[in-house]
Every structure is written in structure tokens, then in C-alpha cells.
Design an enzyme around this catalytic site. Structure first.
Site, PDB file in Angstrom:
ATOM      1  N   HIS A 231       0.850  -1.191   0.000  1.00  0.00           N
ATOM      2  CA  HIS A 231       0.000   0.000   0.000  1.00  0.00           C
ATOM      3  C   HIS A 231       0.884   1.238   0.000  1.00  0.00           C
ATOM      4  CE1 HIS A 231      -3.474   2.513   0.924  1.00  0.00           C
ATOM      5  NE2 HIS A 231      -2.798   3.064   1.909  1.00  0.00           N
ATOM      6  N   PHE A 232       0.446   2.272  -0.696  1.00  0.00           N
ATOM      7  CA  PHE A 232       1.134   3.558  -0.663  1.00  0.00           C
ATOM      8  C   PHE A 232       0.146   4.662  -0.321  1.00  0.00           C
ATOM      9  CE2 PHE A 232       4.360   1.635  -3.608  1.00  0.00           C
ATOM     10  CZ  PHE A 232       5.465   1.872  -2.803  1.00  0.00           C
ATOM     11  N   SER A 233       0.622   5.652   0.406  1.00  0.00           N
ATOM     12  CA  SER A 233      -0.119   6.886   0.630  1.00  0.00           C
ATOM     13  C   SER A 233       0.886   8.010   0.695  1.00  0.00           C
ATOM     14  CB  SER A 233      -0.931   6.814   1.928  1.00  0.00           C
ATOM     15  OG  SER A 233      -0.081   6.961   3.057  1.00  0.00           O
ATOM     16  N   GLY A 235       1.614   9.577   3.188  1.00  0.00           N
ATOM     17  CA  GLY A 235       2.326   9.477   4.459  1.00  0.00           C
ATOM     18  C   GLY A 235       3.419   8.433   4.475  1.00  0.00           C
ATOM     19  N   GLY A 236       3.467   7.553   3.466  1.00  0.00           N
ATOM     20  CA  GLY A 236       4.475   6.497   3.429  1.00  0.00           C
ATOM     21  C   GLY A 236       3.906   5.234   2.826  1.00  0.00           C
ATOM     22  N   GLY A 237       4.657   4.134   2.955  1.00  0.00           N
ATOM     23  CA  GLY A 237       4.235   2.875   2.378  1.00  0.00           C
ATOM     24  C   GLY A 237       4.067   1.793   3.421  1.00  0.00           C
ATOM     25  N   VAL A 238       3.438   0.692   3.002  1.00  0.00           N
ATOM     26  CA  VAL A 238       3.344  -0.520   3.812  1.00  0.00           C
ATOM     27  C   VAL A 238       3.935  -1.639   2.964  1.00  0.00           C
ATOM     28  CG1 VAL A 238       1.837  -2.119   5.038  1.00  0.00           C
ATOM     29  CG2 VAL A 238       1.253   0.319   4.946  1.00  0.00           C
ATOM     30  N   LYS A 253       5.755  -0.719   8.274  1.00  0.00           N
ATOM     31  CA  LYS A 253       4.886   0.443   8.088  1.00  0.00           C
ATOM     32  C   LYS A 253       5.759   1.691   8.139  1.00  0.00           C
ATOM     33  CE  LYS A 253       0.729   0.348   9.111  1.00  0.00           C
ATOM     34  NZ  LYS A 253      -0.621   0.490   9.713  1.00  0.00           N
ATOM     35  N   ASP A 363     -11.211   2.762  13.057  1.00  0.00           N
ATOM     36  CA  ASP A 363     -11.155   2.708  11.595  1.00  0.00           C
ATOM     37  C   ASP A 363     -11.558   1.318  11.110  1.00  0.00           C
ATOM     38  OD1 ASP A 363     -10.782   3.773   9.083  1.00  0.00           O
ATOM     39  OD2 ASP A 363      -8.622   3.472   9.049  1.00  0.00           O
TER      40      ASP A 363
END
Length: 478
Positions: A231-233, A235-238, A253, A363
Site C-alpha cells: 500500500h502507498f499513501s 504518508g508512506g508505504g506498507v 509500516k 477505523d
């Protein structure tokens, strides 16, 4: 990736973030008229200032400047004064609200964090701008601009690209911004979340030490081998990774400083620290990942956690939902009903365990739940977990699952009610737009799925759990 920013100005329709601006969020200099001898124009969310009669090349090295939410007005005022005094063309975001929109967790990574762009006339002017503004902006923090090369340790970045609006067709046929090759051919002006220089462009000598500083360090120093990105956002990646010492599979994370802000103004680093505290407090709860360590690499933070088995509940549903085939058999419907109810019951127990430790997940939605082949359920992504008695509502959330201002345990119970509905009728996000449709959803579920009476008379852990209600009554509350 731009959905979040284009969802701010209007609660129903996609709209440009420029419509989200308000007078109290306007930058100080954004309200000033163009100085004598200057021309001011606005294009969408950007305000452009250029000296009258000043000629710029169609492309070249441009300077980008980033800032945090709390120092953006100050940084912009400093740069405005400098550019006006030295007659450098520049542009800037029109308001603090827009700047915040372009700093959010799911803002486009390649363009996020850019507050100001300066267009130096040539390489000599480029060096002068960088040297002067690095002194004027010393100590000012700002997010790293992923598409650029950073000058020193401050908020100044450089990238080669277009100065004027020109377009060409990308290999997939999309019309994209363009730059010109030496032979006159227009090619895509690549804006990826990594520094890139066109093959025909030579990097100026004064930029090379900064390029070498960026490339310093060795991957051998990192004790994990990344297998793939999950995953990318902004704010950073996973990442799925393997620990080099023993080959154990883990999840990394990543959090970038000052980037990926949420509704409370917290950046990715703050949310990662919050997630670590939550996971440590929940240590030993079945279905919650274990924390192994937190590690700083360059300026980024990495939380190393247990890799939980299974696929997301979204993926599970896509593989098992009986009505995907259009005309399922009664046996297929009965099998799915049994499995779905078991998953919901496991989620209920997991939430109860989390609440027993004094925390709220905050969440809960299908992408943050994993289902293993044996039916075991795990929860992931605790970055906005809070104490049960927290005063504020969760700052992030999926439409339909987000409790619209509910806080504490009520926020989780709202999401649980939405999950009961979603697992049988996976259109819950639409309820963020039309909440009155919930009764129609429940009616359709009762028509399509034959829930056994003993399950329809469960005690759902909703806001009125003391009273016996049908299984889906909790869903009506969302």
C-alpha cells in the site's frame, strides 16, 4: 489518488479544492494586488506572479518549496518578498485550506507538499535562488517532495520540467504535460514520486553534491529485505518484508515526517507513534499484530509488526459473495450466510477485546480486516486508535463506516453495524451520501438471505444491546 482532495469542497459532488478555500484560510500575500510591473493570474488553485516583459524558457530547472500547515504563511511571505525583489516568476497555492488538501494522507504523492514553485531564468539564477533562500528559510520545516532533489536539509527542492503549458499523448493515450527533446519532439514531463532527470539533461555541478548526499547509505544496513509493496499513501508505504537474520516474514509500516496529515493535523510520524502505543497496549489480544520494533532509516520511521494471515475482507467477499454469479443456488446462499455470520461474530469478539483494554479501533472497515483460510479474523491499521474516553471523533474513515461525529465505543459500534450490512449488501459506502437508503438495504438482505431465526434474535453489541433485536437492527442504526 486525488479523490480525497476533490471531496472536501462539497459533501456530495466532486469539486476542485479551490472551492474549499475560505477567507480565514487565505494566505497573507494571496490577498495583495500584483506589485507595479508585475502580472497576476490564477489557474485553478495556483496564483501566478510574473514580471511584465520577463521572458522565460519553455522548460528548465524549477525550484519547489514545501512547508507545514503552521509555517506555510510565513514561508510564503518570505519567498514572495524575495521573488518580487529579484524579479523571479513564481506561483503558489491560493490558501491554507488548499495547502492542507494537498498535504492529506491520500493527496497525489508526486505533487504533494508543493506550496511554491519558482522559475529561474537560467542555471546561474537557479543556484542564486537556492543559496539565498536556503539562508532565508533556514530552520523552516516542510515535507519531502518525492519527485524532486532536495537542496541541503531545508524545504528547497529542484526538478527539471516544463515552465509553460504544453501537452502530448502518453503511451496509454492520455493527454499529459510535456517537455521538448533537443530534436523538437514533445515527450511526457514525468511526474513520478521519485527524482528523475530526462536523458538529454545534464545535472549542474552545484546540484551533484546534493544528489550524492541523497544516494548515501547502503541497503545492506537495513536488516529487512522488502518483498513487495502492499500500500502507498502520501504518508508512506506498507511493505511485506523478510527479516534477514532468520527469514521471518514481517510487515513494515513507513511514516514520512510532516506528510500525510489527517483531520486533526497530525502527520504520518505522529500516527505511527500512536499505532505503536495502541499495539503495545493490545499485546496478546488474538487477532491484533504484535510489535517487533521501530527503526529510523534516514528521516523516515518504520514500525515492524507481525504479518497476519489471510486476505482482506474485501477480497474474501469478492471471492465468496453468492450473487456475483447472478443466480446462486440455495446451498451457495446458505454456505455464504453461515460464513458471513461467523466472520461478523469474530469481529464482534475482537472489538470487545479491544474495548476491554480501554481502546477504540476507530477505523473498522473491510480493508482493515483480514480473514485467514481457517476463518480467523485479524485487525490491521491502528494508527487512529484512541482511548475510549477520547474527546474527538476519528479523523479518518470510510464513507458509510465513519460514524459522522460519533466518538469512543460508539464510533466502533457504528462501523460494526455498517459491517453487518455490508457483508450481505456491499454498497454501504453509498450511505455516506444517502443514509436513508439503509432500510431499503436491510429489506433487500432479508429478501435474499434466509437468516435462521435464532440468529435474527441475537443480542447485537450496538448502542442498545440490552434489548433483544433482530440481527440486522444494528445495521439500521448506521
Amino acid at each position: 489518488m486525488q479523490v480525497e482532495a476533490y471531496s472536501l469542497a462539497d459533501p456530495i459532488f466532486f469539486e476542485t479544492p479551490s472551492r474549499w478555500t475560505t477567507t480565514d484560510s487565505a494566505f497573507t500575500v494571496a490577498q495583495l494586488p500584483a506589485p507595479n510591473g508585475w502580472q497576476r493570474t490564477q489557474r485553478d488553485v495556483w496564483i501566478h506572479l510574473s514580471p511584465v516583459g520577463g521572458e522565460l524558457p519553455p522548460q528548465g530547472w524549477k525550484v519547489h518549496i514545501s512547508a507545514c500547515l503552521d509555517n506555510a504563511d510565513r514561508v510564503l511571505t518570505t519567498v514572495w518578498d524575495y521573488c518580487i525583489a529579484h524579479r523571479h516568476a513564481f506561483k503558489f497555492l491560493c490558501s491554507g485550506a488548499v495547502h492542507r488538501a494537498y498535504s492529506l494522507k491520500y493527496a497525489p504523492r508526486a505533487s504533494s507538499s508543493k506550496l511554491i514553485t519558482i522559475y529561474p531564468r537560467d542555471e546561474a539564477a537557479l543556484e542564486r535562488v537556492l543559496v539565498d533562500l536556503s539562508e532565508a528559510l533556514a530552520g523552516e520545516p516542510g515535507p519531502y517532495i518525492l519527485s524532486d532533489l532536495r537542496w541541503g536539509s531545508g524545504p528547497l527542492y529542484v526538478r527539471y520540467g516544463g515552465f509553460v503549458f504544453r501537452y502530448c499523448a502518453a503511451p496509454n493515450g492520455e493527454l499529459v504535460p510535456a517537455i521538448e527533446r533537443p530534436d523538437g519532439t514533445l515527450v511526457p514531463d514525468e511526474r513520478k514520486p521519485v527524482f528523475h532527470v530526462p536523458s538529454w539533461v545534464t545535472i549542474p555541478e552545484f546540484l551533484k553534491p546534493h544528489l550524492q548526499a541523497r544516494d548515501g547509505g547502503s541497503p545492506d544496513d537495513f536488516p529487512y529485505q522488502v518483498q513487495k509493496a502492499l500500500h502507498f499513501s502520501n504518508g508512506g508505504g506498507v511493505y511485506l518484508a523478510q527479516r534477514k537474520s532468520d527469514g521471518q516474514t514481517v510487515v513494515l509500516k513507513e511514516a514520512r515526517p510532516h506528510a500525510g496529515v489527517d483531520g486533526l493535523g497530525r502527520d504520518a510520524i505522529a500516527r505511527l507513534a500512536n499505532e505503536r502505543r495502541a499495539l503495545e497496549r493490545l499485546r496478546g489480544v488474538p487477532g491484533v499484530p504484535e510489535v517487533y520494533e521501530q527503526r529510523t532509516v534516514w528521516e523516515h520511521e518504520f514500525l515492524v509488526v507481525q504479518h497476519m494471515p489471510g486476505d482482506t475482507l474485501q477480497t474474501w467477499l469478492s471471492r465468496n459473495y453468492p450473487y456475483i454469479t447472478g443466480d446462486p443456488t440455495p446451498d451457495a446462499i446458505a454456505t455464504y450466510t453461515r460464513q458471513a455470520l461467523d466472520i461478523v461474530a469474530r469481529v464482534e469478539r475482537l472489538l470487545a477485546d479491544i474495548h476491554a483494554r480501554g481502546l477504540v479501533f476507530g477505523d473498522l472497515h473491510p480493508a482493515n480486516l483480514l480473514v485467514a483460510p481457517d476463518g480467523t479474523v485479524s485487525a490491521i491499521d491502528f494508527e487512529i486508535a484512541t482511548d475510549i474516553d477520547a474527546a474527538s471523533a476519528p479523523p479518518l474513515g470510510l464513507p458509510g463506516f465513519h460514524g459522522r461525529g460519533k466518538r469512543g465505543v460508539d464510533a466502533d459500534l457504528h462501523a460494526l453495524s455498517a459491517l453487518r450490512l455490508w457483508i450481505f449488501f456491499p454498497l454501504v459506502p453509498l450511505l455516506g451520501l444517502v443514509p436513508d437508503k439503509v432500510d431499503a438495504y436491510v429489506d433487500d438482505i432479508e429478501r435474499r438471505f434466509d437468516l435462521p431465526p435464532r440468529l435474527r434474535r441475537q443480542h447485537p453489541p450496538d448502542l442498545d444491546a440490552r434489548e433483544e433485536r433482530p440481527f440486522l437492527d444494528g445495521a439500521r442504526k448506521c
